[in-house]
Design a protein around this motif. Structure first.
Motif, PDB file in Angstrom:
ATOM      1  N   ASN A   9     -13.557   0.671   5.927  1.00 21.41           N
ATOM      2  CA  ASN A   9     -12.517   1.698   5.792  1.00 21.41           C
ATOM      3  C   ASN A   9     -11.338   1.552   6.735  1.00 21.41           C
ATOM      4  O   ASN A   9     -10.228   1.956   6.397  1.00 21.41           O
ATOM      5  CB  ASN A   9     -13.137   3.081   5.993  1.00 21.41           C
ATOM      6  CG  ASN A   9     -14.352   3.308   5.128  1.00 21.41           C
ATOM      7  OD1 ASN A   9     -15.481   3.301   5.636  1.00 21.41           O
ATOM      8  ND2 ASN A   9     -14.148   3.479   3.830  1.00 21.41           N
ATOM      9  N   GLN A  22       5.960  -2.596  11.638  1.00 19.16           N
ATOM     10  CA  GLN A  22       6.349  -2.873  10.257  1.00 19.16           C
ATOM     11  C   GLN A  22       7.838  -3.175  10.250  1.00 19.16           C
ATOM     12  O   GLN A  22       8.618  -2.467  10.865  1.00 19.16           O
ATOM     13  CB  GLN A  22       6.038  -1.689   9.347  1.00 19.16           C
ATOM     14  CG  GLN A  22       6.254  -1.965   7.867  1.00 19.16           C
ATOM     15  CD  GLN A  22       5.811  -0.790   7.008  1.00 19.16           C
ATOM     16  OE1 GLN A  22       6.053   0.362   7.337  1.00 19.16           O
ATOM     17  NE2 GLN A  22       5.152  -1.068   5.904  1.00 19.16           N
ATOM     18  N   LYS A  36      -2.576  -7.801   6.417  1.00 23.27           N
ATOM     19  CA  LYS A  36      -2.752  -8.173   5.005  1.00 23.27           C
ATOM     20  C   LYS A  36      -3.187  -9.630   4.875  1.00 23.27           C
ATOM     21  O   LYS A  36      -4.070  -9.957   4.072  1.00 23.27           O
ATOM     22  CB  LYS A  36      -1.455  -7.927   4.234  1.00 23.27           C
ATOM     23  CG  LYS A  36      -1.161  -6.463   3.953  1.00 23.27           C
ATOM     24  CD  LYS A  36       0.101  -6.289   3.130  1.00 23.27           C
ATOM     25  CE  LYS A  36       0.357  -4.819   2.831  1.00 23.27           C
ATOM     26  NZ  LYS A  36       1.568  -4.607   2.017  1.00 23.27           N
ATOM     27  N   GLU A  53      -2.252  -7.289  -3.945  1.00 25.75           N
ATOM     28  CA  GLU A  53      -2.118  -7.311  -2.489  1.00 25.75           C
ATOM     29  C   GLU A  53      -3.084  -6.317  -1.864  1.00 25.75           C
ATOM     30  O   GLU A  53      -3.253  -5.209  -2.366  1.00 25.75           O
ATOM     31  CB  GLU A  53      -0.671  -6.941  -2.127  1.00 25.75           C
ATOM     32  CG  GLU A  53      -0.259  -7.313  -0.729  1.00 25.75           C
ATOM     33  CD  GLU A  53       1.221  -7.086  -0.499  1.00 25.75           C
ATOM     34  OE1 GLU A  53       1.609  -5.900  -0.384  1.00 25.75           O
ATOM     35  OE2 GLU A  53       1.987  -8.069  -0.457  1.00 25.75           O
ATOM     36  N   PRO A  54      -3.769  -6.686  -0.774  1.00 26.99           N
ATOM     37  CA  PRO A  54      -4.695  -5.734  -0.147  1.00 26.99           C
ATOM     38  C   PRO A  54      -3.979  -4.479   0.346  1.00 26.99           C
ATOM     39  O   PRO A  54      -2.835  -4.547   0.790  1.00 26.99           O
ATOM     40  CB  PRO A  54      -5.286  -6.519   1.041  1.00 26.99           C
ATOM     41  CG  PRO A  54      -4.673  -7.848   1.044  1.00 26.99           C
ATOM     42  CD  PRO A  54      -3.687  -7.951  -0.058  1.00 26.99           C
ATOM     43  N   TYR A  55      -4.664  -3.359   0.264  1.00 20.72           N
ATOM     44  CA  TYR A  55      -4.091  -2.094   0.722  1.00 20.72           C
ATOM     45  C   TYR A  55      -4.201  -1.998   2.240  1.00 20.72           C
ATOM     46  O   TYR A  55      -5.272  -2.223   2.814  1.00 20.72           O
ATOM     47  CB  TYR A  55      -4.811  -0.909   0.082  1.00 20.72           C
ATOM     48  CG  TYR A  55      -4.298   0.430   0.569  1.00 20.72           C
ATOM     49  CD1 TYR A  55      -3.189   1.032  -0.024  1.00 20.72           C
ATOM     50  CD2 TYR A  55      -4.900   1.078   1.650  1.00 20.72           C
ATOM     51  CE1 TYR A  55      -2.701   2.249   0.433  1.00 20.72           C
ATOM     52  CE2 TYR A  55      -4.424   2.299   2.110  1.00 20.72           C
ATOM     53  CZ  TYR A  55      -3.320   2.876   1.497  1.00 20.72           C
ATOM     54  OH  TYR A  55      -2.831   4.067   1.954  1.00 20.72           O
ATOM     55  N   VAL A  56      -3.105  -1.665   2.888  1.00 20.13           N
ATOM     56  CA  VAL A  56      -3.091  -1.410   4.326  1.00 20.13           C
ATOM     57  C   VAL A  56      -2.319  -0.119   4.556  1.00 20.13           C
ATOM     58  O   VAL A  56      -1.116  -0.051   4.298  1.00 20.13           O
ATOM     59  CB  VAL A  56      -2.443  -2.568   5.118  1.00 20.13           C
ATOM     60  CG1 VAL A  56      -2.331  -2.195   6.601  1.00 20.13           C
ATOM     61  CG2 VAL A  56      -3.246  -3.850   4.957  1.00 20.13           C
ATOM     62  N   GLY A  57      -3.013   0.907   5.015  1.00 24.12           N
ATOM     63  CA  GLY A  57      -2.380   2.201   5.277  1.00 24.12           C
ATOM     64  C   GLY A  57      -1.967   2.307   6.736  1.00 24.12           C
ATOM     65  O   GLY A  57      -2.813   2.298   7.636  1.00 24.12           O
ATOM     66  N   LYS A  74      -7.958   0.918   5.255  1.00 20.74           N
ATOM     67  CA  LYS A  74      -8.120  -0.085   4.208  1.00 20.74           C
ATOM     68  C   LYS A  74      -8.244   0.546   2.822  1.00 20.74           C
ATOM     69  O   LYS A  74      -8.417  -0.161   1.824  1.00 20.74           O
ATOM     70  CB  LYS A  74      -9.340  -0.960   4.519  1.00 20.74           C
ATOM     71  CG  LYS A  74      -9.163  -1.774   5.798  1.00 20.74           C
ATOM     72  CD  LYS A  74     -10.444  -2.423   6.275  1.00 20.74           C
ATOM     73  CE  LYS A  74     -10.887  -3.558   5.399  1.00 20.74           C
ATOM     74  NZ  LYS A  74     -12.060  -4.270   5.985  1.00 20.74           N
ATOM     75  N   ASP A  75      -8.150   1.885   2.748  1.00 16.17           N
ATOM     76  CA  ASP A  75      -8.154   2.575   1.464  1.00 16.17           C
ATOM     77  C   ASP A  75      -7.359   3.865   1.607  1.00 16.17           C
ATOM     78  O   ASP A  75      -7.151   4.368   2.715  1.00 16.17           O
ATOM     79  CB  ASP A  75      -9.586   2.865   0.987  1.00 16.17           C
ATOM     80  CG  ASP A  75     -10.372   3.718   1.976  1.00 16.17           C
ATOM     81  OD1 ASP A  75     -10.173   4.942   1.979  1.00 16.17           O
ATOM     82  OD2 ASP A  75     -11.163   3.150   2.756  1.00 16.17           O
ATOM     83  N   LYS A  76      -6.906   4.400   0.493  1.00 23.44           N
ATOM     84  CA  LYS A  76      -6.004   5.557   0.509  1.00 23.44           C
ATOM     85  C   LYS A  76      -6.674   6.821   1.036  1.00 23.44           C
ATOM     86  O   LYS A  76      -6.030   7.634   1.705  1.00 23.44           O
ATOM     87  CB  LYS A  76      -5.445   5.797  -0.894  1.00 23.44           C
ATOM     88  CG  LYS A  76      -4.501   4.695  -1.364  1.00 23.44           C
ATOM     89  CD  LYS A  76      -3.930   4.992  -2.734  1.00 23.44           C
ATOM     90  CE  LYS A  76      -2.970   3.885  -3.164  1.00 23.44           C
ATOM     91  NZ  LYS A  76      -2.387   4.143  -4.517  1.00 23.44           N
ATOM     92  N   ALA A  79      -6.752   6.599   4.733  1.00 21.47           N
ATOM     93  CA  ALA A  79      -5.388   6.764   5.239  1.00 21.47           C
ATOM     94  C   ALA A  79      -4.996   8.233   5.276  1.00 21.47           C
ATOM     95  O   ALA A  79      -4.393   8.707   6.248  1.00 21.47           O
ATOM     96  CB  ALA A  79      -4.405   5.974   4.370  1.00 21.47           C
TER      97      ALA A  79
END
Length: 252
Positions: A9, A22, A36, A53-57, A74-76, A79
């Motif tokens: 997670n 970022q 990522k 594309e892998p999820y990055v929150g 790593k998931d919404k 996040a």
């Protein structure tokens, strides 16, 4: 970039000074793109097929010249949980700052409280100026405020700080950040007339010994982060030691 902790997670990283959290520049490496890339390589190693594309929150940020701990989701769902912890001031962020001189304790604040253990709580007003910097504007009237930026952008800033040690007109300060305003610690130390070493943007002198502080770095490190795991609810605390040589003579 160093991975401090990772599970299904979250991922906790040690961000070096000089790398953006970022960036809008696709040609520049930033922490989000580095994470990522790590996740893509990890998937390939484990022979997991990615459909995109892998999820990055991104949960919180550190200024580019600041070193420290970042947690990303790593998931919404994770996040959203961590973002709510940030909103509710449930994520505890602690910094080490090396500053020029010592804090000026005669400065005005909205509120100030000194505890028995030496922690000093201060509450101020802060604004992001038109020149891109932040400034503590406690006590400044509206007309003067208009010369700096939009008065409607004024916000309350809160933090605690504690003087740990002083040597050769340089002091080590621990900062507990309560509100996460833009450049809050940097602007506050400047307001207290003890700018962070290397932070010429906020009034610090140039570093004479370039080997003591990395290029594009300031002597500010987010060294401890505490939060609850977004799925298990377990309290997690992560710590790092500042890597800049400037801190070596001040480490406990």
């Amino acid at each position: 970039m160093e991975i401090i902790y990772e599970d299904d997670n979250i991922i906790v990283c040690h961000k070096p000074a000089g790398i953006a959290t970022q960036s809008a520049d696709l040609r520049s490496k930033d922490m989000v793109s580095l994470v990522k890339t790590h996740l893509v390589r990890q998937a390939r190693k484990n022979k997991v097929r990615l459909t995109g594309e892998p999820y990055v929150g991104l949960i919180h940020r550190l200024d580019q010249p600041v070193e420290g701990i970042l947690v990303m989701a790593k998931d919404k769902e994770s996040a959203a949980n961590l973002s709510k912890q940030v909103t509710d001031n449930k994520i505890e962020k602690y910094y080490y700052a090396l500053v020029q001189g010592t804090p000026d304790e005669t400065k005005d604040h909205i509120s100030k409280k000194i505890s028995e253990d030496g922690n000093i709580y201060i509450e101020d007003e802060i604004i992001k100026k038109t020149d891109g910097n932040a400034q503590i504007v406690t006590g400044i009237n509206t007309d003067d405020l208009k010369t700096l930026g939009n008065p409607e952008d004024k916000k309350v800033s809160k933090l605690e700080y504690k003087l740990i040690s002083s040597k050769n007109d340089t002091s080590l300060i621990e900062v507990h950040l309560i509100t996460g305003r833009f450049h809050q610690i940097r602007a506050t130390m400047s307001y207290l007339r003890c700018p962070i070493v290397g932070d010429t943007r906020y009034g610090a002198k140039e570093i004479s010994d370039k080997e003591m502080l990395s290029d594009k770095a300031i002597a500010l490190c987010s060294y401890k982060l505490t939060f609850k795991h977004p799925v298990t609810g377990k309290a997690l605390t992560f710590k790092i030691d500042p890597s800049e040589p400037m801190f070596n003579g001040f480490k406990e």
